[in-house]
Motif scaffolding. Structure first.
Motif, PDB file in Angstrom:
ATOM      1  N   PHE A   1       5.664   4.483 -11.748  1.00 28.22           N
ATOM      2  CA  PHE A   1       4.964   4.371 -10.474  1.00 28.22           C
ATOM      3  C   PHE A   1       5.786   5.179  -9.474  1.00 28.22           C
ATOM      4  CE2 PHE A   1       4.611   2.061  -6.367  1.00 28.22           C
ATOM      5  CZ  PHE A   1       3.338   2.503  -6.059  1.00 28.22           C
TER       6      PHE A   1
ATOM      7  N   GLU B   1       5.953   7.731  -2.623  1.00 28.80           N
ATOM      8  CA  GLU B   1       6.770   8.457  -1.667  1.00 28.80           C
ATOM      9  C   GLU B   1       7.196   7.443  -0.605  1.00 28.80           C
ATOM     10  OE1 GLU B   1       4.954  11.777   0.354  1.00 28.80           O
ATOM     11  OE2 GLU B   1       6.816  12.174   1.461  1.00 28.80           O
TER      12      GLU B   1
ATOM     13  N   HIS C   1       0.074  -0.241  -0.075  1.00 31.94           N
ATOM     14  CA  HIS C   1      -1.193  -0.885   0.271  1.00 31.94           C
ATOM     15  C   HIS C   1      -1.961  -1.237  -0.999  1.00 31.94           C
ATOM     16  CE1 HIS C   1      -2.944   3.011  -0.579  1.00 31.94           C
ATOM     17  NE2 HIS C   1      -2.310   3.594   0.423  1.00 31.94           N
TER      18      HIS C   1
ATOM     19  N   HIS D   1      -2.117   1.220  -3.810  1.00 30.32           N
ATOM     20  CA  HIS D   1      -0.912   1.271  -4.639  1.00 30.32           C
ATOM     21  C   HIS D   1      -0.881   0.111  -5.631  1.00 30.32           C
ATOM     22  CE1 HIS D   1       0.574   3.586  -0.995  1.00 30.32           C
ATOM     23  NE2 HIS D   1       0.703   4.442  -1.986  1.00 30.32           N
TER      24      HIS D   1
ATOM     25  N   LYS E   1      -3.297  -1.057  -7.202  1.00 31.04           N
ATOM     26  CA  LYS E   1      -4.080  -0.628  -8.368  1.00 31.04           C
ATOM     27  C   LYS E   1      -3.213   0.230  -9.293  1.00 31.04           C
ATOM     28  CE  LYS E   1      -8.127   2.111  -9.668  1.00 31.04           C
ATOM     29  NZ  LYS E   1      -9.423   2.692  -9.258  1.00 31.04           N
ATOM     30  N   SER E   2      -2.477   1.152  -8.700  1.00 30.48           N
ATOM     31  CA  SER E   2      -1.644   2.044  -9.493  1.00 30.48           C
ATOM     32  C   SER E   2      -0.470   1.292 -10.153  1.00 30.48           C
ATOM     33  CB  SER E   2      -1.132   3.165  -8.576  1.00 30.48           C
ATOM     34  OG  SER E   2      -0.266   4.016  -9.252  1.00 30.48           O
TER      35      SER E   2
ATOM     36  N   LEU F   1       0.074   9.203 -14.851  1.00 29.47           N
ATOM     37  CA  LEU F   1      -1.233   8.836 -14.315  1.00 29.47           C
ATOM     38  C   LEU F   1      -1.246   9.052 -12.809  1.00 29.47           C
ATOM     39  CD1 LEU F   1      -1.514   5.505 -16.317  1.00 29.47           C
ATOM     40  CD2 LEU F   1      -2.286   7.801 -16.990  1.00 29.47           C
TER      41      LEU F   1
ATOM     42  N   PHE G   1      -7.236   9.230 -12.473  1.00 33.72           N
ATOM     43  CA  PHE G   1      -8.196   8.133 -12.340  1.00 33.72           C
ATOM     44  C   PHE G   1      -8.626   8.035 -10.878  1.00 33.72           C
ATOM     45  CE2 PHE G   1      -5.449   5.030 -10.231  1.00 33.72           C
ATOM     46  CZ  PHE G   1      -4.188   5.518 -10.525  1.00 33.72           C
TER      47      PHE G   1
ATOM     48  N   ARG H   1      -9.202   6.821  -7.159  1.00 36.23           N
ATOM     49  CA  ARG H   1      -8.422   6.002  -6.249  1.00 36.23           C
ATOM     50  C   ARG H   1      -9.267   4.852  -5.736  1.00 36.23           C
ATOM     51  NH1 ARG H   1      -5.135   8.997  -3.121  1.00 36.23           N
ATOM     52  NH2 ARG H   1      -5.002   7.540  -1.401  1.00 36.23           N
ATOM     53  N   LEU H   2      -8.597   3.800  -5.325  1.00 37.69           N
ATOM     54  CA  LEU H   2      -9.300   2.639  -4.809  1.00 37.69           C
ATOM     55  C   LEU H   2      -9.698   2.862  -3.358  1.00 37.69           C
ATOM     56  CD1 LEU H   2     -10.168  -0.371  -4.880  1.00 37.69           C
ATOM     57  CD2 LEU H   2      -7.849  -0.936  -4.180  1.00 37.69           C
TER      58      LEU H   2
ATOM     59  N   LEU I   1      -7.273   3.004   3.679  1.00 44.29           N
ATOM     60  CA  LEU I   1      -6.168   2.964   2.722  1.00 44.29           C
ATOM     61  C   LEU I   1      -5.511   4.326   2.686  1.00 44.29           C
ATOM     62  CD1 LEU I   1      -7.443   1.048  -0.449  1.00 44.29           C
ATOM     63  CD2 LEU I   1      -6.042   0.201   1.426  1.00 44.29           C
TER      64      LEU I   1
ATOM     65  N   LYS J   1      -2.038   6.254   4.067  1.00 40.77           N
ATOM     66  CA  LYS J   1      -0.781   5.966   4.753  1.00 40.77           C
ATOM     67  C   LYS J   1      -0.770   6.561   6.147  1.00 40.77           C
ATOM     68  CE  LYS J   1       2.245   6.118   0.920  1.00 40.77           C
ATOM     69  NZ  LYS J   1       3.279   6.955   0.359  1.00 40.77           N
TER      70      LYS J   1
HETATM   71  P1  ATP Z   1      -1.815   7.964   0.763  1.00 43.23           P
HETATM   72  O1  ATP Z   1      -2.984   8.809   0.405  1.00 43.23           O
HETATM   73  O2  ATP Z   1      -2.160   6.594   1.252  1.00 43.23           O
HETATM   74  O3  ATP Z   1      -0.818   8.652   1.640  1.00 43.23           O
HETATM   75  P2  ATP Z   1      -0.258   8.640  -1.495  1.00 43.23           P
HETATM   76  O4  ATP Z   1      -0.998   8.959  -2.717  1.00 43.23           O
HETATM   77  O5  ATP Z   1       0.277   9.780  -0.742  1.00 43.23           O
HETATM   78  O6  ATP Z   1      -1.114   7.652  -0.609  1.00 43.23           O
HETATM   79  P3  ATP Z   1       2.095   7.799  -2.814  1.00 43.23           P
HETATM   80  O7  ATP Z   1       3.241   7.037  -2.293  1.00 43.23           O
HETATM   81  O8  ATP Z   1       2.314   9.209  -3.188  1.00 43.23           O
HETATM   82  O9  ATP Z   1       0.949   7.668  -1.751  1.00 43.23           O
HETATM   83  O10 ATP Z   1       1.419   7.019  -4.017  1.00 43.23           O
HETATM   84  C1  ATP Z   1       2.114   6.515  -5.103  1.00 43.23           C
HETATM   85  C2  ATP Z   1       1.167   6.311  -6.230  1.00 43.23           C
HETATM   86  O11 ATP Z   1       0.121   5.430  -5.852  1.00 43.23           O
HETATM   87  C3  ATP Z   1       0.520   7.616  -6.638  1.00 43.23           C
HETATM   88  O12 ATP Z   1       0.561   7.700  -8.045  1.00 43.23           O
HETATM   89  C4  ATP Z   1      -0.875   7.509  -6.126  1.00 43.23           C
HETATM   90  O13 ATP Z   1      -1.766   8.198  -6.945  1.00 43.23           O
HETATM   91  C5  ATP Z   1      -1.128   6.011  -6.137  1.00 43.23           C
HETATM   92  N1  ATP Z   1      -2.108   5.675  -5.107  1.00 43.23           N
HETATM   93  C6  ATP Z   1      -2.022   5.892  -3.781  1.00 43.23           C
HETATM   94  N2  ATP Z   1      -3.148   5.503  -3.156  1.00 43.23           N
HETATM   95  C7  ATP Z   1      -3.972   5.013  -4.108  1.00 43.23           C
HETATM   96  C8  ATP Z   1      -5.290   4.457  -4.111  1.00 43.23           C
HETATM   97  N3  ATP Z   1      -5.999   4.327  -2.989  1.00 43.23           N
HETATM   98  N4  ATP Z   1      -5.815   4.061  -5.300  1.00 43.23           N
HETATM   99  C9  ATP Z   1      -5.114   4.184  -6.425  1.00 43.23           C
HETATM  100  N5  ATP Z   1      -3.874   4.701  -6.505  1.00 43.23           N
HETATM  101  C10 ATP Z   1      -3.305   5.116  -5.360  1.00 43.23           C
END
Ligand code: ATP
Ligand code: MG
Length: 571
Positions: free
Chosen positions: A43, A46, A52, A55, A57-58, A240, A269, A271-272, A279, A281
């Motif tokens: 997982f 950043e 949130h 995340h 879900k991931s 993933l 996959f 995103r939620l 959702l 950041k």
């Molecule tokens: P944001 O779009 O909110 O800034 P991000 O993808 O930049 O989110 P990261 O910290 O890079 O945030 O995300 C960490 C992991 O969580 C990544 O693998 C990302 O794909 C997953 N993730 C983030 N948002 C979602 C979401 N809405 N649904 C499913 N997985 C998510």
């Protein structure tokens, strides 16, 4: 747009997650012996904000896969942008993942731990003629990139020799140049139909202090470059990520193939997305920084820390993630499904109590003035063995103002002049008189009770439809109660019209604070403890709560039963 109906979701409840396309792929890989090692996921947040629901879900997917297939899952901080990242976020993420119920053991990694190796790989690409230092400005680079319909043009610096590139790259590292003066780019194909493949940047100069490497570096690797190499170094088998990275996969593969190092497989996959909230950041940071909410852990926020403070149990979140499943197509899940999961969990775990949020005084005139009786309220109605809560009853009690109506319709089964109701686990009372102040506001009710109805039934078995919750005026204590609604008044605040901001869609009534009254047995509970105030919902003691000033958050209402009751009463 919304493809999840709470009722069908509820009836198709399953403990074991269904075999989604990712699990099917992992099983194919395992049975074909393709991995040569155990399933290994990661997982990779950043640390530039709090986690949130997306995340979650991931996290459930990555850690869940590792758990189901006896594999491993790493927690890896993707900390390549020092301007936006901080230790505070790292700590919050660790706490949230743990709270959600997952353990990365000793596998806590940071992309910044690989900076030296990443640098070495970059020099290797330069020596292979696969990377070059470009000295165009950012605007020029953008212009040279071309568009979907127009191929890009080569930078005039693209043909720099290996020695010159190495020299410039080393001097970039040594801090000789200002931010933006040069970038290191992969040398791929400026005419590629995939814009990402048009000589993407690998390194940029950024004279900024990093929360872990301090001032050791003034060049920082880009996400795409860092991510695939980090996966490779950690021996990840299945990388993933969410769908928006589908076009980045070609670059992921190119970098690892060109370097000739271990090559995990990237799979995307959906995103939620969830109704009535955002959702992203960037937007969540804005809500916090502009003080539209009280902080990252404001109970209205879709952050894990907000949900935790609100009283959402981690089990409910895991259940939610398992019900929404994992698919390839984008979809939006109804917020109601999360609430359903929370009710399911709290119904089985939260002890019952009584409180009144909008009190109306009732004087039971034929009840002895100094008498106090203690009644037994089952803590868990479905599990008598869990015991009871002792509730005091006295001559003066409080009931909910909405449970009385002076001009009640026939099917209003609560209290009205001349009508009789049951007080939960106590007595039947009949309303004899309505007390009012000079301006005609109702200030109290005079009632009588039937001593034969002690405990909630009578020898003549007469039918009583309404049952009210109540608290004894002589014993109750006041408490602050925070009632929440959706943070946004629209289902899809992510999709606003071009000239409006998602901030315009904030719900002005998302937080309502009332002064409630509760039985003293619940007032000493510690922050985080949950209970059900009968008929009002599930409540959790807030972090702000003290014995002198108890504070409760409504985690979720009993909406389903309540609306049904309400409907019946209005008929
Ligand atoms: P944001 O779009 O909110 O800034 P991000 O993808 O930049 O989110 P990261 O910290 O890079 O945030 O995300 C960490 C992991 O969580 C990544 O693998 C990302 O794909 C997953 N993730 C983030 N948002 C979602 C979401 N809405 N649904 C499913 N997985 C998510
Ligand atoms: Mg990201």
């Amino acid at each position: 747009m919304i493809d999840h109906d709470t009722d069908t979701a509820a009836s198709s409840s399953s403990d074991a997650p269904a075999k989604d396309f990712i699990r099917a792929m992992v099983e194919r890989d395992l049975s074909a012996g393709r991995l040569g090692r155990t399933v290994h996921t990661r997982f990779p947040p950043e640390p530039n904000g709090y986690l949130h629901l997306g995340h979650a879900k991931s996290i459930c997917l990555n850690f869940g896969l590792a758990r189901e297939y006896n594999g491993l899952c790493n927690l890896r901080f993707d900390d390549t942008n020092p301007l936006k990242e901080s230790r505070e976020y790292v700590d919050a993420i660790r706490e949230d993942v743990r709270w959600l119920g997952f353990d990365w053991e000793d596998r806590e990694y940071y992309a910044s731990d690989y900076f030296e190796q990443l640098y070495e790989f970059a020099e290797k690409l330069i020596r292979m003629g696969k990377a070059y230092v470009d000295s165009l400005t950012a605007d020029e680079i953008r212009e040279f990139r071309g568009t979907l319909t127009r191929p890009g043009r080569n930078s005039p610096y693209r043909e720099r020799g290996v020695e010159e590139n190495l020299d410039l790259f080393r001097r970039m590292r040594a801090g000789e140049f200002a931010d933006g003066a040069h970038v290191l780019r992969a040398r791929i194909n400026m005419a590629s139909p995939n814009l990402i493949m048009r000589d993407p940047a690998l390194y940029r100069i950024r004279k900024a202090r990093h929360h872990r490497t301090d001032e050791r570096w003034c060049i920082y690797p880009m996400y795409d470059y860092t991510h695939c190499i980090s996966d490779s170094l950690e021996g990840v088998t299945h990388s993933l990520c969410t769908l928006e990275f589908v076009n980045n996969r070609e670059l992921y593969d190119w970098i690892l193939e060109t370097l000739g190092i271990y090559h995990p497989e990237q799979t995307e996959f959906a995103r939620l997305s969830i109704t009535c909230t955002v959702l992203s950041k960037r937007k969540l940071i804005q809500l916090v920084e502009e003080k539209r909410v009280a902080g990252w852990d404001d109970p209205r926020m879709p952050t894990l820390s907000g949900l935790r403070r609100r009283g959402v149990p981690p089990e409910a979140l895991r259940d939610f993630c398992s019900r929404i499943g994992v698919a390839r197509a984008d979809n939006t899940v109804e917020y109601g499904l999360l609430e359903f999961c929370v009710r399911e969990r709290l119904n089985a775990t939260a002890p019952r109590a009584m409180a009144v949020l909008n009190p109306l005084k009732v004087i039971v005139e034929n009840y002895p003035e100094d008498q106090v009786e203690w009644f037994a309220l089952p803590l868990m109605p479905d599990c008598p063995e869990k015991g009871v809560r002792r509730i005091p009853f006295s001559r003066e009690i409080w009931i909910e103002r909405e449970d009385f109506r002076e001009d009640a319709p026939k099917k209003f089964f609560r209290l009205a002049p001349g009508r009789e109701v049951r007080l939960r686990c106590a007595y039947y009372i009949t309303c004899k008189e309505v007390l009012k102040d000079a301006s005609g506001n109702i200030t109290g009710l005079i009632c009588t009770y039937d001593p034969q109805s002690r405990g909630g039934g009578t020898p003549d078995n007469r039918k009583i439809k309404g049952t009210l919750h109540w608290v004894a005026a002589s014993h109750c204590r006041s408490m602050e109660v925070r009632l929440y609604e959706h943070l946004f008044c629209r289902e899809d605040p992510e999709n606003v019209e071009p000239d409006t901001s998602f901030l315009d869609l904030l719900n002005p009534d998302s937080l309502r604070i009332v002064e409630g009254l509760a039985d003293p047995s619940v007032i000493g509970l510690a922050p985080g403890q949950c209970l059900q105030f009968e008929r009002l919902g599930y409540f959790t003691v807030d972090a702000d709560s003290t014995p002198e000033h108890p504070v409760f958050n409504r985690t979720v209402s009993l909406k389903d039963t309540w609306t049904k009751l309400e409907k019946r009463n209005e008929e």
